[in-house]
Design a protein around this motif. Structure first.
Motif, PDB file in Angstrom:
ATOM      1  N   MET A  25      -1.974  -6.155  11.686  1.00 23.02           N
ATOM      2  CA  MET A  25      -3.099  -5.593  10.934  1.00 23.02           C
ATOM      3  C   MET A  25      -3.944  -6.683  10.299  1.00 23.02           C
ATOM      4  O   MET A  25      -5.172  -6.570  10.182  1.00 23.02           O
ATOM      5  CB  MET A  25      -2.561  -4.645   9.868  1.00 23.02           C
TER       6      MET A  25
ATOM      7  N   CYS B 174      -0.874  -0.499  15.078  1.00 27.33           N
ATOM      8  CA  CYS B 174      -0.486  -0.530  13.669  1.00 27.33           C
ATOM      9  C   CYS B 174      -0.339   0.861  13.064  1.00 27.33           C
ATOM     10  O   CYS B 174       0.743   1.231  12.594  1.00 27.33           O
ATOM     11  CB  CYS B 174      -1.498  -1.347  12.866  1.00 27.33           C
ATOM     12  N   ALA B 175      -1.420   1.628  13.031  1.00 21.77           N
ATOM     13  CA  ALA B 175      -1.377   2.911  12.317  1.00 21.77           C
ATOM     14  C   ALA B 175      -0.379   3.892  12.919  1.00 21.77           C
ATOM     15  O   ALA B 175       0.404   4.497  12.174  1.00 21.77           O
ATOM     16  CB  ALA B 175      -2.782   3.516  12.264  1.00 21.77           C
TER      17      ALA B 175
ATOM     18  N   ILE C  51       2.825   5.075  10.628  1.00 20.09           N
ATOM     19  CA  ILE C  51       2.917   6.457  10.148  1.00 20.09           C
ATOM     20  C   ILE C  51       4.156   7.139  10.713  1.00 20.09           C
ATOM     21  O   ILE C  51       4.834   7.913  10.020  1.00 20.09           O
ATOM     22  CB  ILE C  51       1.623   7.222  10.486  1.00 20.09           C
TER      23      ILE C  51
ATOM     24  N   VAL D 132      -6.987   4.483   6.003  1.00 24.24           N
ATOM     25  CA  VAL D 132      -5.609   4.707   6.428  1.00 24.24           C
ATOM     26  C   VAL D 132      -4.672   4.984   5.255  1.00 24.24           C
ATOM     27  O   VAL D 132      -3.752   5.807   5.378  1.00 24.24           O
ATOM     28  CB  VAL D 132      -5.109   3.514   7.269  1.00 24.24           C
TER      29      VAL D 132
ATOM     30  N   CYS E 234      -5.103   8.484   4.325  1.00 27.43           N
ATOM     31  CA  CYS E 234      -4.513   9.305   5.383  1.00 27.43           C
ATOM     32  C   CYS E 234      -2.995   9.394   5.234  1.00 27.43           C
ATOM     33  O   CYS E 234      -2.413  10.491   5.320  1.00 27.43           O
ATOM     34  CB  CYS E 234      -4.890   8.726   6.745  1.00 27.43           C
TER      35      CYS E 234
ATOM     36  N   TYR F  69     -10.440   8.353   8.630  1.00 26.92           N
ATOM     37  CA  TYR F  69      -9.192   8.730   9.289  1.00 26.92           C
ATOM     38  C   TYR F  69      -8.960  10.241   9.150  1.00 26.92           C
ATOM     39  O   TYR F  69      -8.231  10.667   8.253  1.00 26.92           O
ATOM     40  CB  TYR F  69      -8.010   7.984   8.674  1.00 26.92           C
TER      41      TYR F  69
ATOM     42  N   TRP G 173      -2.539  12.692  12.670  1.00 29.10           N
ATOM     43  CA  TRP G 173      -1.577  11.843  11.973  1.00 29.10           C
ATOM     44  C   TRP G 173      -0.485  12.677  11.308  1.00 29.10           C
ATOM     45  O   TRP G 173       0.658  12.209  11.170  1.00 29.10           O
ATOM     46  CB  TRP G 173      -2.292  10.970  10.941  1.00 29.10           C
TER      47      TRP G 173
ATOM     48  N   LYS H 202      -9.469   6.298  18.420  1.00 30.36           N
ATOM     49  CA  LYS H 202      -8.547   6.206  17.284  1.00 30.36           C
ATOM     50  C   LYS H 202      -8.950   7.108  16.126  1.00 30.36           C
ATOM     51  O   LYS H 202      -8.127   7.419  15.267  1.00 30.36           O
ATOM     52  CB  LYS H 202      -8.488   4.751  16.818  1.00 30.36           C
TER      53      LYS H 202
END
Length: 393
Positions: free
Chosen positions: A35, A73-74, A78, A132, A135, A204, A209, A280
């Protein structure tokens, strides 16, 4: 059927100080370090726009490939947040788990609005950037509501959300329509007008997610001490293969799960970039299949390398991810404003470097210095477990 306990030398490594699972912390640490690369691009190379998904016809290949790398990354973070929530629940009551998820979620949302928006865009900006951290906070609050459901139901809900949310893509509400703000939060990246001249940008949208964190929670039992390491690795290898095969089949079909890819005549590299340039915001089904499929492979690799020094180093970053996130963003903004004060804007209205190579040089130069304060905080947090508020950082 119960599974036989594994011998200590074959089990997932635990930190002697904190009892954390080393492979989870190492994978979380890996995505945090990745990140940093994207945030350096946003600091020193922001004058070179990167669309979502990357336009394979015009994007610099180095930037596009780096963007693909940091796309891990995300989703991984998550999903691991869901796993961590399950493991937290094995040591606490349902009420305590729900309370923790609710409080941690609210803390993250407050940090995004009250600190990170101002840090990156200025205290005078009328825009709240719901990115993020916001989120993840929302996802944790939703998970707090769902954790009492049976695992099969949670698994089904997570799959339906992740696999089916692209069916909702044609729904696009206008600001004057009912439920616009709710839909912009859930699935439509947009701008919401707020009182006092403020606006919120839903960078986001959270619906997909939520599916990811629920699925992470549902596979949490794979990390219980009674699960043999080889069994866990086989499960993750099978999961990875299934997701990556599904990605290839759907992507080649070019019909569902993301925007179509295309052939760039005479340029195999840009054709390949088109194939892997995935949406994304919000994350498409294909984006999640690819990134989480790779993430499952990385977890297996880190478990098998658990005694390697690099795994221990990565686990330090993953042991204090929020601290590292806030620390590196703060340092980057201080560096940026210092550069503007000294040299002024060098790329239009912003300060920026002329070559992406300088972004990579900054990356190499910052990783090690950021390790030491993160290691200190990780040790401090682990040794001060009686301090309740530390668990929220």
């Amino acid at each position: 059927m119960g599974e036989r306990p594994e011998p200590p030398e074959a089990s997932t490594s635990l930190s002697l100080l904190s009892g954390r699972i080393a492979s989870i912390d190492a994978l979380r640490g890996l995505v945090m370090v990745l990140m940093l690369l994207d945030h350096l691009r946003e600091t020193w190379f922001l004058h070179v726009p990167v669309a979502d998904p990357v336009d394979a016809r015009t994007a610099l290949p180095a930037v596009a490939l780096a963007r693909l790398l940091v796309s891990l990354c995300a989703p991984i973070f998550i999903a691991l947040t869901g796993v961590a929530a399950y493991l937290f629940g094995t040591r606490h009551t349902l009420a305590e788990t729900r309370a923790y998820l609710l409080k941690r979620g609210l803390v993250l949302m407050a940090l995004e609005v009250l600190y990170l928006s101002e840090l990156y865009w200025g205290v005078a900006s009328p825009t709240l950037w719901l990115q993020v951290i916001w989120c993840i906070g929302v996802c944790m609050i939703v998970l707090a509501v769902l954790v009492g459901l049976p695992r099969p139901i949670l698994f089904t809900v997570g799959l339906l959300v992740v696999c089916g949310h692209n069916l909702l893509d044609p729904i696009h509400l206008q600001p004057d329509q009912p439920f616009f703000a709710v839909w912009a939060m859930l699935h439509q990246r947009d701008v919401i007008a707020l009182p006092f001249g403020l606006v919120a940008k839903t960078t986001y949208p959270v619906l997909p997610w939520i599916g990811v964190i629920v699925l992470g929670y549902a596979i949490g039992p794979w990390f219980l001490p009674t699960v043999v390491a080889q069994t866990r690795e086989r499960r993750f290898l099978a999961l990875s293969c299934g997701m990556l095969v599904a990605f290839m089949v759907l992507r080649l079909a070019n019909g569902y799960g993301d925007k179509p890819w295309f052939v760039v005549e005479g340029d195999a590299l840009r054709t390949t970039l088109s194939f892997v340039s995935l949406t994304k915001y919000p994350p498409s089904l294909l984006f999640l299949l690819l990134t989480l499929g790779i993430g499952a492979l990385l977890l297996v690799a880190l478990e098998r390398m658990r005694d390697a020094p690099v795994v221990s180093a990565l686990a330090v970053f993953g042991g204090a991810p929020l601290f590292f996130y806030l620390l590196h963003l703060t340092i980057l903004r201080l560096l940026y404003h210092g550069a503007v004060a000294i040299w002024g804007p060098t790329q239009g209205t912003v300060f920026g470097v002329a070559s992406y190579g300088w972004v990579l040089a900054w990356y190499v130069g910052l990783v090690v210095p950021l390790y030491w304060p993160t290691a200190w905080f990780s040790r401090f947090k682990a040794s001060r477990r009686e301090i309740a508020w530390l668990r929220y950082l």
